[in-house]
Design a protein around this motif. Structure first.
Motif, PDB file in Angstrom:
ATOM      1  N   ASP A  17      -0.606  -8.936  -0.159  1.00 54.36           N
ATOM      2  CA  ASP A  17      -0.440  -9.566   1.152  1.00 54.36           C
ATOM      3  C   ASP A  17       0.575  -8.849   2.023  1.00 54.36           C
ATOM      4  O   ASP A  17       0.387  -8.716   3.237  1.00 54.36           O
ATOM      5  N   THR A  18       1.664  -8.371   1.407  1.00 53.47           N
ATOM      6  CA  THR A  18       2.688  -7.711   2.216  1.00 53.47           C
ATOM      7  C   THR A  18       2.109  -6.488   2.921  1.00 53.47           C
ATOM      8  O   THR A  18       2.297  -6.308   4.131  1.00 53.47           O
ATOM      9  N   GLY A  19       1.408  -5.638   2.168  1.00 49.81           N
ATOM     10  CA  GLY A  19       0.811  -4.454   2.785  1.00 49.81           C
ATOM     11  C   GLY A  19      -0.248  -4.803   3.807  1.00 49.81           C
ATOM     12  O   GLY A  19      -0.370  -4.149   4.852  1.00 49.81           O
ATOM     13  N   ASN A  20      -1.016  -5.848   3.531  1.00 50.09           N
ATOM     14  CA  ASN A  20      -2.059  -6.253   4.478  1.00 50.09           C
ATOM     15  C   ASN A  20      -1.469  -6.823   5.760  1.00 50.09           C
ATOM     16  O   ASN A  20      -1.968  -6.564   6.859  1.00 50.09           O
ATOM     17  N   MET A  21      -0.401  -7.605   5.619  1.00 50.54           N
ATOM     18  CA  MET A  21       0.246  -8.154   6.825  1.00 50.54           C
ATOM     19  C   MET A  21       0.830  -7.039   7.672  1.00 50.54           C
ATOM     20  O   MET A  21       0.709  -7.045   8.900  1.00 50.54           O
ATOM     21  N   GLU A  22       1.450  -6.076   7.020  1.00 52.64           N
ATOM     22  CA  GLU A  22       2.012  -4.952   7.779  1.00 52.64           C
ATOM     23  C   GLU A  22       0.901  -4.150   8.452  1.00 52.64           C
ATOM     24  O   GLU A  22       1.054  -3.678   9.575  1.00 52.64           O
ATOM     25  N   THR A  23      -0.237  -4.012   7.773  1.00 56.42           N
ATOM     26  CA  THR A  23      -1.360  -3.274   8.349  1.00 56.42           C
ATOM     27  C   THR A  23      -1.899  -3.977   9.597  1.00 56.42           C
ATOM     28  O   THR A  23      -2.132  -3.338  10.635  1.00 56.42           O
ATOM     29  N   ILE A  24      -2.092  -5.286   9.505  1.00 55.70           N
ATOM     30  CA  ILE A  24      -2.609  -6.018  10.669  1.00 55.70           C
ATOM     31  C   ILE A  24      -1.590  -6.023  11.789  1.00 55.70           C
ATOM     32  O   ILE A  24      -1.936  -5.900  12.972  1.00 55.70           O
ATOM     33  N   GLU A  25      -0.318  -6.135  11.448  1.00 58.09           N
ATOM     34  CA  GLU A  25       0.742  -6.099  12.468  1.00 58.09           C
ATOM     35  C   GLU A  25       0.745  -4.761  13.200  1.00 58.09           C
ATOM     36  O   GLU A  25       0.884  -4.712  14.425  1.00 58.09           O
ATOM     37  N   TYR A  81      -1.747  -2.272  13.175  1.00 63.31           N
ATOM     38  CA  TYR A  81      -3.006  -1.675  13.630  1.00 63.31           C
ATOM     39  C   TYR A  81      -4.023  -2.684  14.156  1.00 63.31           C
ATOM     40  O   TYR A  81      -5.080  -2.275  14.651  1.00 63.31           O
ATOM     41  N   GLY A  82      -3.742  -3.961  14.031  1.00 62.48           N
ATOM     42  CA  GLY A  82      -4.696  -4.971  14.462  1.00 62.48           C
ATOM     43  C   GLY A  82      -4.551  -5.337  15.932  1.00 62.48           C
ATOM     44  O   GLY A  82      -3.520  -5.100  16.560  1.00 62.48           O
ATOM     45  N   SER A  83      -5.609  -5.951  16.464  1.00 63.88           N
ATOM     46  CA  SER A  83      -5.571  -6.465  17.839  1.00 63.88           C
ATOM     47  C   SER A  83      -4.835  -7.805  17.864  1.00 63.88           C
ATOM     48  O   SER A  83      -4.547  -8.386  16.812  1.00 63.88           O
ATOM     49  N   GLU A  84      -4.578  -8.287  19.048  1.00 58.79           N
ATOM     50  CA  GLU A  84      -3.925  -9.598  19.176  1.00 58.79           C
ATOM     51  C   GLU A  84      -4.787 -10.696  18.563  1.00 58.79           C
ATOM     52  O   GLU A  84      -4.276 -11.630  17.938  1.00 58.79           O
ATOM     53  N   GLU A  85      -6.099 -10.574  18.703  1.00 60.55           N
ATOM     54  CA  GLU A  85      -6.988 -11.569  18.113  1.00 60.55           C
ATOM     55  C   GLU A  85      -6.923 -11.515  16.587  1.00 60.55           C
ATOM     56  O   GLU A  85      -6.917 -12.554  15.921  1.00 60.55           O
ATOM     57  N   HIS A  86      -6.884 -10.303  16.033  1.00 57.14           N
ATOM     58  CA  HIS A  86      -6.734 -10.172  14.581  1.00 57.14           C
ATOM     59  C   HIS A  86      -5.445 -10.848  14.107  1.00 57.14           C
ATOM     60  O   HIS A  86      -5.431 -11.531  13.074  1.00 57.14           O
ATOM     61  N   LYS A  87      -4.390 -10.641  14.845  1.00 57.49           N
ATOM     62  CA  LYS A  87      -3.090 -11.191  14.442  1.00 57.49           C
ATOM     63  C   LYS A  87      -3.096 -12.718  14.503  1.00 57.49           C
ATOM     64  O   LYS A  87      -2.559 -13.382  13.611  1.00 57.49           O
ATOM     65  N   LYS A  88      -3.711 -13.260  15.535  1.00 53.65           N
ATOM     66  CA  LYS A  88      -3.771 -14.728  15.641  1.00 53.65           C
ATOM     67  C   LYS A  88      -4.636 -15.325  14.537  1.00 53.65           C
ATOM     68  O   LYS A  88      -4.285 -16.351  13.942  1.00 53.65           O
ATOM     69  N   GLN A  89      -5.763 -14.671  14.262  1.00 49.68           N
ATOM     70  CA  GLN A  89      -6.717 -15.236  13.305  1.00 49.68           C
ATOM     71  C   GLN A  89      -6.268 -15.057  11.863  1.00 49.68           C
ATOM     72  O   GLN A  89      -6.477 -15.950  11.027  1.00 49.68           O
ATOM     73  N   TRP A  90      -5.631 -13.911  11.533  1.00 47.95           N
ATOM     74  CA  TRP A  90      -5.363 -13.603  10.136  1.00 47.95           C
ATOM     75  C   TRP A  90      -3.881 -13.406   9.815  1.00 47.95           C
ATOM     76  O   TRP A  90      -3.398 -13.901   8.796  1.00 47.95           O
ATOM     77  N   LEU A  91      -3.150 -12.681  10.675  1.00 47.70           N
ATOM     78  CA  LEU A  91      -1.746 -12.410  10.358  1.00 47.70           C
ATOM     79  C   LEU A  91      -0.913 -13.684  10.374  1.00 47.70           C
ATOM     80  O   LEU A  91      -0.111 -13.920   9.458  1.00 47.70           O
ATOM     81  N   GLU A  92      -1.099 -14.510  11.366  1.00 45.12           N
ATOM     82  CA  GLU A  92      -0.252 -15.705  11.481  1.00 45.12           C
ATOM     83  C   GLU A  92      -0.425 -16.663  10.303  1.00 45.12           C
ATOM     84  O   GLU A  92       0.574 -17.118   9.728  1.00 45.12           O
ATOM     85  N   PRO A  93      -1.669 -16.978   9.861  1.00 43.36           N
ATOM     86  CA  PRO A  93      -1.779 -17.829   8.664  1.00 43.36           C
ATOM     87  C   PRO A  93      -1.266 -17.147   7.395  1.00 43.36           C
ATOM     88  O   PRO A  93      -0.772 -17.823   6.484  1.00 43.36           O
ATOM     89  N   LEU A  94      -1.354 -15.819   7.320  1.00 46.47           N
ATOM     90  CA  LEU A  94      -0.772 -15.117   6.180  1.00 46.47           C
ATOM     91  C   LEU A  94       0.745 -15.253   6.184  1.00 46.47           C
ATOM     92  O   LEU A  94       1.369 -15.493   5.146  1.00 46.47           O
ATOM     93  N   LEU A  95       1.350 -15.106   7.345  1.00 49.76           N
ATOM     94  CA  LEU A  95       2.800 -15.236   7.448  1.00 49.76           C
ATOM     95  C   LEU A  95       3.263 -16.659   7.136  1.00 49.76           C
ATOM     96  O   LEU A  95       4.375 -16.852   6.626  1.00 49.76           O
ATOM     97  N   ARG A  96       2.413 -17.634   7.416  1.00 50.18           N
ATOM     98  CA  ARG A  96       2.758 -19.024   7.089  1.00 50.18           C
ATOM     99  C   ARG A  96       2.483 -19.341   5.618  1.00 50.18           C
ATOM    100  O   ARG A  96       2.832 -20.427   5.143  1.00 50.18           O
TER     101      ARG A  96
END
Length: 420
Positions: A107-115, A117-132
């Motif tokens: 998860d740590t590597g994936n969160m950093e990857t989305i942060e 290289y991802g779009s804002e939509e990617h971050k809202k849909q996937w990064l934020e629930p991962l961070l929570r």
């Protein structure tokens, strides 16, 4: 180089050590028992433990949460690599502890990857629930039918059809895929097999519930299934995702992989040092408590040599890891690539050596589940393969070293002859 930790880091170290003493070490057996009980009573070992879920709010309340992610507005608690190093080491002393603090791979590597290289939509849909900590994730790159130590070998196809990508291929050793909370895969495949070698690959986000994603089986590691996390073999058959699920753009997969694996590798090394420290601690306690041939085993010369070697090796690995972390923070991952490669070879090998000594000190108990050493050994052995095998990193180190000594035009590289 300045290796002193910040005041905030020192305060978090104290908190984390107390948390480990109060909540982690006392629950090691309870964690294993809960997984086994789920298997016996519910017929399913792949159920997240209530133990870890109950500890997560406690960790978050104490500010021990998302410490791994630097420079992210969505994770203000994130630390620099240098400040995170001693905390990651402490978490690494127990295999399942990092998840309690939302600092677990992949998860740590994936969160950093989305942060990154991802779009804002990617971050809202996937990064934020991962961070929570509401969901988990997996990284799908390694394949069963090619030498995956060379990422350009991947054969999984990502073909565009209109506004969709169609994915076909097989992946294995996909850590975390067995967890029912795993909701998103970051997958690497080829979008253009005719492009330049390092521009054929792309990375896309694949929701785990997409039709055509088939988890074939969990893959045990030396007999350990690592439930409920697991490492799985997965088939992707005509999996359709929106074109918007691509990260950064077509042909950028190799670039993303290099950016992702730097932090991932150093985190593995930090945790490996924690493993080695705990193995040395357990070994010393065992040697001080056992008598053979009329004296404590700790008084035997051979064991004192081993203890000394272990301490030298651990401190050497830690100092080189801190140097790599310092460089990543100050000059960036690209300029720290030699140091990252060196620690990726050194730290898991040191941990493996110290674990082997500790197992030898415990005798039969060391290879059973009476101590955590056997499972730690099995898990740590995989790190000489994960994120690139030792041989690949040694080759990279050698190439960088040789490049430093290439003769410039007109320069004589012959060694001077000296006479005494």
């Amino acid at each position: 180089m300045e290796f002193d930790y910040s005041d905030r880091c020192k305060g978090l170290q104290e908190k984390l050590l107390r948390f480990m003493d109060q909540h982690i070490y006392p629950n090691e057996k309870a964690y294993k028992d809960e997984i086994d009980r789920n298997g016996r009573e519910k017929g399913n070992r792949w159920i997240p433990t209530t133990l870890i879920e109950g500890l997560k709010p406690k960790a978050r309340e104490q500010g021990l949460w998302n410490l791994f992610l630097p420079r992210s507005p969505r994770a203000p608690e994130g630390l620099s690599n240098l400040d995170y190093a001693p905390l990651c080491e402490i978490m690494g002393r127990v295999l399942w502890a990092p998840e309690v603090f939302n600092c677990a791979a992949p998860d740590t590597g994936n969160m950093e990857t989305i942060e990154r290289y991802g779009s804002e939509e990617h971050k809202k849909q996937w990064l934020e629930p991962l961070l929570r900590g509401e969901i988990r994730s997996a990284f799908a790159m390694t394949e069963p039918n090619v030498a995956s130590s060379d990422a350009t070998n991947v054969q999984t196809r990502i073909d565009r059809e209109g506004d969709e990508y169609v994915i076909n291929g097989s992946k294995w050793w996909i850590s975390g895929a067995g967890d029912p909370r795993c909701k998103i895969f970051i997958l690497m495949g080829k979008t253009d097999a005719n492009a330049a070698r390092h521009s054929q690959q792309s990375m896309v986000l694949v929701p785990a519930d997409t039709p055509g994603v088939n988890i074939k089986r969990p893959l045990p590691v030396f007999g350990y299934d690592d439930a409920p996390h697991g490492h799985c073999e997965i088939d992707f058959t005509n999996v359709r995702i929106p074109v918007s699920n691509i990260l950064l753009g077509e042909g950028r997969g190799f670039e993303i992989a290099q950016g992702r694996l730097g932090p991932g590798r150093i985190h593995h090394c930090m945790r490996s040092i924690g493993v080695a420290e705990r193995a040395l601690e357990l070994m010393c306690k065992r040697l001080n408590s056992r008598v053979a041939f009329g004296r404590k085993i700790s008084e035997q010369g051979v064991w004192r040599e081993r203890i000394a070697d272990a301490r030298i090796q651990i401190d050497t690995a830690r100092l080189l890891t801190l140097k790599a972390a310092y460089m990543m923070d100050t000059v960036g991952n690209k300029f720290a690539k030699s140091e990252i490669a060196m620690i990726k070879v050194l730290a898991p090998n040191v941990a493996q050596n110290v674990l082997d000594m500790a197992i030898q000190a415990y005798g039969g108990a060391g290879v059973s589940d009476v101590t955590p050493l056997a499972q730690m050994w099995a898990h740590n052995r995989t790190l000489r393969l994960a994120d690139g095998p030792d041989e690949v990193h040694r080759n990279a180190i050698a190439k960088l070293e040789l490049a430093r000594h290439v003769a410039l035009p007109g320069e004589d590289m012959e060694l001077p002859i000296t006479r005494s």
